[in-house]
Design a protein around this motif. Structure first.
Motif, short mmCIF file in Angstrom:
data_model
loop_
_atom_site.label_atom_id
_atom_site.label_comp_id
_atom_site.label_asym_id
_atom_site.label_seq_id
_atom_site.Cartn_x
_atom_site.Cartn_y
_atom_site.Cartn_z
N THR A 174 23.46 -31.64 20.40
CA THR A 174 24.52 -32.20 21.22
C THR A 174 24.16 -31.99 22.68
OG1 THR A 174 26.12 -31.63 19.51
CG2 THR A 174 26.99 -32.05 21.70
N ALA A 175 24.43 -33.00 23.51
CA ALA A 175 24.13 -32.89 24.94
C ALA A 175 25.26 -33.51 25.77
CB ALA A 175 22.81 -33.58 25.27
N THR A 176 25.51 -32.91 26.91
CA THR A 176 26.45 -33.50 27.87
C THR A 176 25.74 -33.82 29.18
OG1 THR A 176 27.15 -31.30 28.58
CG2 THR A 176 28.49 -32.38 26.89
N SER A 177 24.52 -33.36 29.34
CA SER A 177 23.73 -33.67 30.53
C SER A 177 22.83 -34.86 30.23
CB SER A 177 22.90 -32.46 30.96
OG SER A 177 23.74 -31.42 31.35
N PHE A 178 23.43 -36.03 30.26
CA PHE A 178 22.76 -37.28 29.92
C PHE A 178 23.24 -38.34 30.89
CE2 PHE A 178 22.78 -41.39 27.74
CZ PHE A 178 21.44 -41.48 27.39
N MET A 179 22.33 -39.17 31.38
CA MET A 179 22.73 -40.20 32.32
C MET A 179 21.74 -41.36 32.35
SD MET A 179 21.62 -38.38 35.92
CE MET A 179 21.66 -39.84 36.92
N SER A 180 22.24 -42.49 32.84
CA SER A 180 21.40 -43.65 33.12
C SER A 180 20.68 -43.39 34.44
CB SER A 180 22.27 -44.90 33.23
OG SER A 180 21.50 -45.98 33.68
N VAL A 181 19.40 -43.71 34.49
CA VAL A 181 18.61 -43.50 35.70
C VAL A 181 18.30 -44.83 36.39
CG1 VAL A 181 16.39 -42.66 36.59
CG2 VAL A 181 17.59 -41.38 34.81
N SER A 182 17.95 -45.84 35.59
CA SER A 182 17.50 -47.12 36.16
C SER A 182 17.80 -48.24 35.18
CB SER A 182 15.99 -47.03 36.42
OG SER A 182 15.45 -48.29 36.73
N LEU A 183 18.11 -49.41 35.72
CA LEU A 183 18.31 -50.59 34.88
C LEU A 183 17.02 -51.39 34.72
CD1 LEU A 183 21.78 -51.85 36.14
CD2 LEU A 183 21.25 -50.57 34.06
N ASP A 184 16.15 -51.32 35.73
CA ASP A 184 14.90 -52.08 35.68
C ASP A 184 13.76 -51.23 36.23
OD1 ASP A 184 13.07 -54.09 35.34
OD2 ASP A 184 13.69 -55.21 37.13
N PRO A 185 13.00 -50.58 35.38
CA PRO A 185 13.07 -50.62 33.92
C PRO A 185 14.23 -49.76 33.43
CG PRO A 185 11.40 -49.04 34.57
CD PRO A 185 11.91 -49.67 35.84
N PRO A 186 14.67 -50.00 32.18
CA PRO A 186 15.78 -49.23 31.65
C PRO A 186 15.34 -47.79 31.35
CG PRO A 186 14.94 -50.72 29.98
CD PRO A 186 14.19 -51.02 31.25
N LEU A 187 15.87 -46.84 32.12
CA LEU A 187 15.52 -45.43 31.97
C LEU A 187 16.79 -44.59 31.84
CD1 LEU A 187 12.82 -45.09 34.79
CD2 LEU A 187 12.41 -45.39 32.33
N VAL A 188 16.71 -43.54 31.01
CA VAL A 188 17.79 -42.57 30.87
C VAL A 188 17.19 -41.17 31.03
CG1 VAL A 188 19.26 -44.02 29.41
CG2 VAL A 188 17.55 -42.52 28.35
N LEU A 189 18.06 -40.20 31.24
CA LEU A 189 17.61 -38.82 31.43
C LEU A 189 18.48 -37.89 30.60
CD1 LEU A 189 16.82 -37.04 34.74
CD2 LEU A 189 18.60 -36.11 33.28
N VAL A 190 17.85 -36.92 29.95
CA VAL A 190 18.58 -35.87 29.25
C VAL A 190 17.99 -34.53 29.70
CG1 VAL A 190 17.09 -35.89 27.17
CG2 VAL A 190 19.46 -35.07 27.02
N SER A 191 18.86 -33.55 29.86
CA SER A 191 18.44 -32.21 30.26
C SER A 191 18.41 -31.31 29.03
CB SER A 191 19.44 -31.67 31.30
OG SER A 191 19.08 -30.36 31.70
N LEU A 192 17.26 -30.69 28.79
CA LEU A 192 17.07 -29.83 27.61
C LEU A 192 16.77 -28.41 28.05
CD1 LEU A 192 14.63 -32.17 25.64
CD2 LEU A 192 17.13 -32.05 25.44
N ARG A 193 17.36 -27.45 27.35
CA ARG A 193 17.06 -26.04 27.65
C ARG A 193 15.58 -25.80 27.37
NH1 ARG A 193 16.91 -22.02 24.27
NH2 ARG A 193 18.22 -23.10 22.75
N GLU A 194 14.88 -25.24 28.35
CA GLU A 194 13.45 -24.97 28.22
C GLU A 194 13.21 -24.08 27.01
OE1 GLU A 194 11.17 -22.14 30.89
OE2 GLU A 194 10.61 -24.09 31.71
N GLY A 195 12.25 -24.47 26.19
CA GLY A 195 11.89 -23.70 25.01
C GLY A 195 12.78 -23.95 23.81
N SER A 196 13.76 -24.84 23.92
CA SER A 196 14.60 -25.18 22.77
C SER A 196 13.76 -25.99 21.78
CB SER A 196 15.83 -25.98 23.20
OG SER A 196 15.44 -27.25 23.68
N ARG A 197 14.25 -26.09 20.58
CA ARG A 197 13.51 -26.84 19.57
C ARG A 197 13.31 -28.30 20.00
NH1 ARG A 197 14.43 -27.69 13.29
NH2 ARG A 197 12.41 -28.57 12.88
N MET A 198 14.35 -28.90 20.59
CA MET A 198 14.22 -30.30 21.02
C MET A 198 13.23 -30.41 22.18
SD MET A 198 15.11 -33.41 20.31
CE MET A 198 16.60 -33.32 19.32
N ASP A 199 13.27 -29.47 23.11
CA ASP A 199 12.32 -29.48 24.23
C ASP A 199 10.89 -29.39 23.71
OD1 ASP A 199 11.39 -29.39 26.94
OD2 ASP A 199 11.33 -27.21 26.83
#
Length: 164
Positions: free
Chosen positions: A31-56
């Motif tokens: 689950t994440a709440t630190s997620f956002m759209s960065v750019s429409l062209d090109p389409p980019l998004v950003l998610v913040s992950l805790r360093e060393g987490s399994r997902m990271d």
């Protein structure tokens, strides 16, 4: 920062592995709440992950991942994948209806307001987190999510429903 309302998403990826009987792997989700759209062209998004987490760790090796934007009816899904210190993600997905992404092979949560399949473009170290910027390869807004539901939000340490 708990006073800033944020949308809730589920970030997922498929960890491919090999065993003597052939390919297999495990689905990973958080689950994440630190997620956002960065750019429409090109389409980019950003998610913040805790360093060393399994997902990271996984996204440092596996460039394909997915995001499901959770509806206000999916609080239990958000809480389930927010659990810390779990041994395996395998059982977490067993009771959560999902389909497999055609590009990422990652789980896409049924009933989500929108789903995105992404490929990592850049990773940026930021304090005790890693900012992962992904190019959106495909995006859907399933009609099965319905029009009578809103987004799941997180505010002051609790999941909230937006007033109509």
């Amino acid at each position: 920062m708990s006073r800033l309302a944020a949308g809730v998403v589920l970030v997922t990826a498929h960890e491919a592995a090999l065993d003597p009987d052939g390919p297999r792997g495990e689905d990973v989700g958080m689950t994440a709440t630190s997620f956002m759209s960065v750019s429409l062209d090109p389409p980019l998004v950003l998610v913040s992950l805790r360093e060393g987490s399994r997902m990271d760790d996984l996204l440092a090796e596996q460039p394909l991942w997915a995001v499901s934007v959770l509806s206000d009816h999916q609080r239990t899904v958000a809480a389930r994948f927010a659990m810390k210190n779990r041994v395996s993600d395998r059982l977490l997905f067993d009771s959560v209806p999902h389909t497999r992404g055609s590009t990422s092979d990652a789980p896409l949560i049924d009933g989500a307001l929108a789903t995105l399949e992404c490929r990592t473009e850049q990773r940026v170290a930021a304090g005790d987190h890693t900012l992962v910027i992904g190019r959106v390869l495909s995006a859907t807004s399933p009609t099965s999510a319905g029009t009578d539901t809103g987004p799941l939000t997180h505010f002051r340490g609790r999941y909230r429903q937006l007033s109509p």
